[in-house]
Design a protein around this motif. Structure first.
Motif, PDB file in Angstrom:
ATOM      1  N   GLU A   1       0.826  -1.201   0.000  1.00 50.79           N
ATOM      2  CA  GLU A   1       0.000   0.000   0.000  1.00 50.79           C
ATOM      3  C   GLU A   1       0.866   1.259   0.000  1.00 50.79           C
ATOM      4  O   GLU A   1       0.573   2.227  -0.712  1.00 50.79           O
ATOM      5  CB  GLU A   1      -0.940  -0.005   1.205  1.00 50.79           C
ATOM      6  CG  GLU A   1      -2.024  -1.068   1.127  1.00 50.79           C
ATOM      7  CD  GLU A   1      -3.043  -0.951   2.246  1.00 50.79           C
ATOM      8  OE1 GLU A   1      -2.877  -0.063   3.126  1.00 50.79           O
ATOM      9  OE2 GLU A   1      -4.014  -1.725   2.257  1.00 50.79           O
ATOM     10  N   LYS A   2       1.946   1.259   0.789  1.00 49.47           N
ATOM     11  CA  LYS A   2       2.824   2.423   0.844  1.00 49.47           C
ATOM     12  C   LYS A   2       3.476   2.677  -0.506  1.00 49.47           C
ATOM     13  O   LYS A   2       3.541   3.819  -0.980  1.00 49.47           O
ATOM     14  CB  LYS A   2       3.895   2.212   1.915  1.00 49.47           C
ATOM     15  CG  LYS A   2       3.357   2.197   3.341  1.00 49.47           C
ATOM     16  CD  LYS A   2       4.476   1.943   4.357  1.00 49.47           C
ATOM     17  CE  LYS A   2       3.924   1.910   5.775  1.00 49.47           C
ATOM     18  NZ  LYS A   2       5.001   1.649   6.773  1.00 49.47           N
ATOM     19  N   ALA A   3       3.959   1.603  -1.137  1.00 50.55           N
ATOM     20  CA  ALA A   3       4.609   1.754  -2.443  1.00 50.55           C
ATOM     21  C   ALA A   3       3.611   2.214  -3.503  1.00 50.55           C
ATOM     22  O   ALA A   3       3.939   3.046  -4.361  1.00 50.55           O
ATOM     23  CB  ALA A   3       5.244   0.419  -2.856  1.00 50.55           C
TER      24      ALA A   3
ATOM     25  N   GLN B   1      11.236  -0.816  -3.062  1.00 50.71           N
ATOM     26  CA  GLN B   1      12.297  -1.772  -2.705  1.00 50.71           C
ATOM     27  C   GLN B   1      11.905  -2.595  -1.486  1.00 50.71           C
ATOM     28  O   GLN B   1      12.123  -3.814  -1.457  1.00 50.71           O
ATOM     29  CB  GLN B   1      13.605  -1.010  -2.446  1.00 50.71           C
ATOM     30  CG  GLN B   1      14.254  -0.467  -3.711  1.00 50.71           C
ATOM     31  CD  GLN B   1      15.472   0.395  -3.427  1.00 50.71           C
ATOM     32  OE1 GLN B   1      15.514   1.133  -2.444  1.00 50.71           O
ATOM     33  NE2 GLN B   1      16.477   0.302  -4.299  1.00 50.71           N
ATOM     34  N   GLU B   2      11.325  -1.960  -0.478  1.00 55.17           N
ATOM     35  CA  GLU B   2      10.872  -2.694   0.709  1.00 55.17           C
ATOM     36  C   GLU B   2       9.759  -3.668   0.351  1.00 55.17           C
ATOM     37  O   GLU B   2       9.704  -4.787   0.863  1.00 55.17           O
ATOM     38  CB  GLU B   2      10.384  -1.709   1.777  1.00 55.17           C
ATOM     39  CG  GLU B   2      11.476  -0.842   2.390  1.00 55.17           C
ATOM     40  CD  GLU B   2      12.442  -1.665   3.244  1.00 55.17           C
ATOM     41  OE1 GLU B   2      12.125  -2.812   3.591  1.00 55.17           O
ATOM     42  OE2 GLU B   2      13.532  -1.137   3.555  1.00 55.17           O
ATOM     43  N   TYR B   3       8.884  -3.244  -0.544  1.00 50.92           N
ATOM     44  CA  TYR B   3       7.788  -4.109  -0.987  1.00 50.92           C
ATOM     45  C   TYR B   3       8.323  -5.325  -1.727  1.00 50.92           C
ATOM     46  O   TYR B   3       7.859  -6.454  -1.530  1.00 50.92           O
ATOM     47  CB  TYR B   3       6.830  -3.309  -1.863  1.00 50.92           C
ATOM     48  CG  TYR B   3       5.778  -4.140  -2.563  1.00 50.92           C
ATOM     49  CD1 TYR B   3       4.983  -5.054  -1.864  1.00 50.92           C
ATOM     50  CD2 TYR B   3       5.566  -4.009  -3.938  1.00 50.92           C
ATOM     51  CE1 TYR B   3       4.018  -5.810  -2.521  1.00 50.92           C
ATOM     52  CE2 TYR B   3       4.607  -4.757  -4.591  1.00 50.92           C
ATOM     53  CZ  TYR B   3       3.841  -5.659  -3.874  1.00 50.92           C
ATOM     54  OH  TYR B   3       2.893  -6.411  -4.529  1.00 50.92           O
ATOM     55  N   MET B   4       9.311  -5.128  -2.592  1.00 49.92           N
ATOM     56  CA  MET B   4       9.887  -6.227  -3.352  1.00 49.92           C
ATOM     57  C   MET B   4      10.553  -7.254  -2.441  1.00 49.92           C
ATOM     58  O   MET B   4      10.550  -8.454  -2.722  1.00 49.92           O
ATOM     59  CB  MET B   4      10.897  -5.677  -4.367  1.00 49.92           C
ATOM     60  CG  MET B   4      10.240  -4.915  -5.512  1.00 49.92           C
ATOM     61  SD  MET B   4      11.417  -3.948  -6.511  1.00 49.92           S
ATOM     62  CE  MET B   4      12.498  -5.234  -7.092  1.00 49.92           C
ATOM     63  N   VAL B   5      11.105  -6.791  -1.318  1.00 51.03           N
ATOM     64  CA  VAL B   5      11.736  -7.706  -0.362  1.00 51.03           C
ATOM     65  C   VAL B   5      10.688  -8.521   0.385  1.00 51.03           C
ATOM     66  O   VAL B   5      10.861  -9.722   0.632  1.00 51.03           O
ATOM     67  CB  VAL B   5      12.610  -6.916   0.646  1.00 51.03           C
ATOM     68  CG1 VAL B   5      13.071  -7.828   1.780  1.00 51.03           C
ATOM     69  CG2 VAL B   5      13.810  -6.304  -0.065  1.00 51.03           C
ATOM     70  N   SER B   6       9.578  -7.884   0.727  1.00 49.52           N
ATOM     71  CA  SER B   6       8.577  -8.529   1.582  1.00 49.52           C
ATOM     72  C   SER B   6       7.596  -9.422   0.839  1.00 49.52           C
ATOM     73  O   SER B   6       7.026 -10.335   1.426  1.00 49.52           O
ATOM     74  CB  SER B   6       7.794  -7.455   2.352  1.00 49.52           C
ATOM     75  OG  SER B   6       7.067  -6.625   1.454  1.00 49.52           O
ATOM     76  N   ARG B   7       7.376  -9.177  -0.451  1.00 48.45           N
ATOM     77  CA  ARG B   7       6.369  -9.959  -1.158  1.00 48.45           C
ATOM     78  C   ARG B   7       6.915 -11.333  -1.542  1.00 48.45           C
ATOM     79  O   ARG B   7       8.130 -11.550  -1.604  1.00 48.45           O
ATOM     80  CB  ARG B   7       5.868  -9.213  -2.386  1.00 48.45           C
ATOM     81  CG  ARG B   7       6.858  -9.117  -3.518  1.00 48.45           C
ATOM     82  CD  ARG B   7       6.248  -8.318  -4.644  1.00 48.45           C
ATOM     83  NE  ARG B   7       7.043  -8.403  -5.857  1.00 48.45           N
ATOM     84  CZ  ARG B   7       6.666  -7.891  -7.009  1.00 48.45           C
ATOM     85  NH1 ARG B   7       5.516  -7.265  -7.085  1.00 48.45           N
ATOM     86  NH2 ARG B   7       7.427  -8.015  -8.074  1.00 48.45           N
TER      87      ARG B   7
ATOM     88  N   VAL C   1       1.291  -6.730  -7.244  1.00 43.33           N
ATOM     89  CA  VAL C   1       0.698  -8.045  -7.489  1.00 43.33           C
ATOM     90  C   VAL C   1      -0.225  -8.452  -6.354  1.00 43.33           C
ATOM     91  O   VAL C   1      -0.202  -7.881  -5.259  1.00 43.33           O
ATOM     92  CB  VAL C   1       1.789  -9.119  -7.676  1.00 43.33           C
ATOM     93  CG1 VAL C   1       2.645  -8.815  -8.882  1.00 43.33           C
ATOM     94  CG2 VAL C   1       2.651  -9.234  -6.423  1.00 43.33           C
ATOM     95  N   SER C   2      -1.014  -9.483  -6.629  1.00 43.64           N
ATOM     96  CA  SER C   2      -1.900 -10.058  -5.619  1.00 43.64           C
ATOM     97  C   SER C   2      -1.078 -10.659  -4.487  1.00 43.64           C
ATOM     98  O   SER C   2       0.057 -11.109  -4.695  1.00 43.64           O
ATOM     99  CB  SER C   2      -2.777 -11.135  -6.257  1.00 43.64           C
ATOM    100  OG  SER C   2      -3.464 -11.876  -5.277  1.00 43.64           O
ATOM    101  N   SER C   3      -1.641 -10.666  -3.288  1.00 42.01           N
ATOM    102  CA  SER C   3      -0.938 -11.215  -2.122  1.00 42.01           C
ATOM    103  C   SER C   3      -1.054 -12.734  -2.057  1.00 42.01           C
ATOM    104  O   SER C   3      -0.474 -13.360  -1.180  1.00 42.01           O
ATOM    105  CB  SER C   3      -1.492 -10.592  -0.835  1.00 42.01           C
ATOM    106  OG  SER C   3      -2.889 -10.796  -0.733  1.00 42.01           O
ATOM    107  N   LYS C   4      -1.824 -13.330  -2.976  1.00 42.17           N
ATOM    108  CA  LYS C   4      -2.011 -14.777  -2.988  1.00 42.17           C
ATOM    109  C   LYS C   4      -1.456 -15.373  -4.277  1.00 42.17           C
ATOM    110  O   LYS C   4      -1.471 -14.743  -5.329  1.00 42.17           O
ATOM    111  CB  LYS C   4      -3.505 -15.124  -2.838  1.00 42.17           C
ATOM    112  CG  LYS C   4      -4.112 -14.664  -1.515  1.00 42.17           C
ATOM    113  CD  LYS C   4      -5.577 -15.048  -1.430  1.00 42.17           C
ATOM    114  CE  LYS C   4      -6.187 -14.595  -0.104  1.00 42.17           C
ATOM    115  NZ  LYS C   4      -7.632 -14.946  -0.024  1.00 42.17           N
ATOM    116  N   SER C   5      -0.983 -16.619  -4.174  1.00 40.42           N
ATOM    117  CA  SER C   5      -0.461 -17.334  -5.335  1.00 40.42           C
ATOM    118  C   SER C   5      -1.556 -17.461  -6.388  1.00 40.42           C
ATOM    119  O   SER C   5      -2.732 -17.661  -6.046  1.00 40.42           O
ATOM    120  CB  SER C   5       0.025 -18.722  -4.896  1.00 40.42           C
ATOM    121  OG  SER C   5       0.532 -19.447  -5.975  1.00 40.42           O
ATOM    122  N   PRO C   6      -1.257 -17.303  -7.665  1.00 42.47           N
ATOM    123  CA  PRO C   6       0.070 -17.212  -8.307  1.00 42.47           C
ATOM    124  C   PRO C   6       0.615 -15.787  -8.424  1.00 42.47           C
ATOM    125  O   PRO C   6       1.435 -15.520  -9.296  1.00 42.47           O
ATOM    126  CB  PRO C   6      -0.178 -17.819  -9.678  1.00 42.47           C
ATOM    127  CG  PRO C   6      -1.588 -17.412  -9.997  1.00 42.47           C
ATOM    128  CD  PRO C   6      -2.325 -17.437  -8.684  1.00 42.47           C
TER     129      PRO C   6
END
Length: 327
Positions: free
Chosen positions: A170-172, A225-231, A239-244
Motif C-alpha cells: 500500500e505504501k509503495a 524496494q521494501e515491498y519487493m523484499v517482503s512480497r 501483485v496479488s498477495s495470494k499465489s500465483p
C-alpha cells in the motif's frame, strides 16, 4: 443420440416424477416437434452485436486500449442481460446502472463512463437498424461535480493517506501514484523489470499506445524496494498477495486506494486518478513549468494539463510578486 432423444433423456434424469417414464415415451411425445439446440449467441445476440460493434470501431481508428475498455464494459453489461439487444428496455438500463452504483459501488465518474459506452453502443445499433428503438434515448448523463472531482489532496490529506497505509504494498502504491502522475491503466501494466530504480525512471504506455518516460520520488523507490523484499512472488510491479501472484488489475488497485482513504477518514472520494491530479497540482503550485507537467502526464494538449492543475490564488499571487511586482 439425436436432439430429441437427448432432450428426452435430460427430462427424465433432471426432473424425475413418481410415475415411471421412459426415454422412448418422451421421444414419442416430441416426435412432431422440431428441436434445435440453442446456443448462447442464439439465446442472446448481445455478444455477437458487441463483437460487430467493436469491429466497426476498430475500423474507425479507435486505439486498442479504448476498444479494450469498451469491450470490458459491454461484456459486463451482457452478463446481466438475459435477452436480445432488440428487447432491452430503458428500465433494463436503469436497473443495470442501479446495480453498478449499489452493488459494485462505482463512483459517479465511472458510472458516467458506462453510460457513455452504452449510449454509443445502442446508438450504433439504432443507426445500423439492428434495433427499432434506442433504450438509451431517455437515459440522461449524470450531473458530475467536475470541479470537486478535480480537487487535489492537500499536503495534510496526503500525509493522512500515507499514515493510513498498511504494509509496503500500500505504501509503495500510494507513493508511486502520487510521485509519478501515472494513469491507473499505466501502473497496472508495469513489471518490476521495467523500473530503473537507480535513475528512478520508467517508460509507460499511455493513451494511443504512446510511450513516455516518467519519474518517481526517492520515497517511492524506497517503498518499492521494501515491498519487493517482503512480497512472495510475481513479476508485476504490484501483485496479488495470494499465489500465483498475478498483477493487480485496475479495479483491484481502485479498491485498495479506496480502503486506505476510508481508514484515513478522508471526506473526499480518493481514487488513483485523484492522486494523478494531486501530483500535477502540487508540481504546478511548486513552480514546475506547465509544459514539463504536460510531458510527464502524457497530455497532447497543454490546455488539458491546465484543467487538471488549477493554481490557488495564493500561488498566483506568489508568482506575480516573484516575477512581476519586484521589477
Amino acid at each position: 443420440m439425436n436432439a430429441k432423444t437427448e432432450l428426452a433423456h435430460r427430462i427424465c434424469t433432471t426432473f424425475p416424477v413418481s410415475t415411471p417414464i421412459t426415454v422412448e415415451a418422451v421421444t414419442a411425445i416430441l416426435k412432431d416437434y422440431i428441436i434445435i439446440k440453442d446456443s448462447d449467441d442464439q439465446r442472446s445476440d448481445l455478444n455477437r452485436r458487441i463483437k460487430y460493434y467493436l469491429g466497426a470501431k476498430r475500423i474507425d481508428g479507435l486505439s486498442e486500449r479504448t476498444l479494450k475498455n469498451y469491450k470490458n464494459n459491454l461484456e459486463m453489461f451482457a452478463e446481466r442481460m438475459n435477452k436480445s439487444a432488440a428487447k432491452i428496455t430503458t428500465d433494463d438500463i436503469r436497473g443495470y446502472i442501479g446495480y453498478l452504483a449499489e452493488s459494485r459501488h462505482l463512483a459517479e465518474t465511472s458510472l458516467q463512463t458506462h453510460i457513455n459506452t452504452l449510449r454509443a453502443f445502442f446508438g450504433w445499433l439504432h443507426i445500423e437498424e439492428k434495433i427499432k428503438k434506442n433504450p438509451m434515448s431517455k437515459i440522461k448523463s449524470l450531473k458530475l461535480d467536475k470541479k470537486g472531482a478535480r480537487q487535489a489532496l492537500t499536503v495534510e490529506e496526503l500525509e493522512r493517506l500515507r499514515d493510513a497505509c498498511q504494509g509496503y504494498r500500500e505504501k509503495a502504491l500510494v507513493e508511486f501514484l502520487v510521485s509519478s502522475g501515472c494513469r491507473l491503466s499505466e501502473v497496472a501494466q508495469l513489471n518490476v523489470s521495467d523500473l530503473d530504480l537507480i535513475g528512478r525512471t520508467v517508460r509507460v504506455t499511455g493513451k494511443g499506445d504512446k510511450d513516455r518516460q516518467v519519474y518517481f520520488s526517492v520515497r517511492a523507490r524506497l517503498m518499492v524496494q521494501e515491498y519487493m523484499v517482503s512480497r512472495k512472488g510475481g513479476t508485476g510491479l504490484f501483485v496479488s498477495s495470494k499465489s500465483p501472484y498475478e498483477p493487480l488489475k485496475p479495479r483491484a488497485i481502485q479498491r485498495i486506494i479506496r480502503a486506505i482513504s476510508e481508514r484515513a477518514g478522508l471526506e473526499k472520494h480518493v481514487h488513483p486518478h485523484l492522486l494523478r491530479h494531486t501530483f500535477a497540482t502540487h508540481a504546478l503550485n511548486g513552480g514546475m513549468d506547465v509544459t514539463v507537467i504536460q510531458k510527464l502526464l502524457g497530455h497532447e494538449d497543454v490546455s488539458t494539463t491546465q484543467i487538471y492543475a488549477e493554481m490557488s490564488d495564493e500561488t498566483i499571487k506568489h508568482q506575480y510578486n516573484k516575477y512581476v511586482a519586484a521589477n
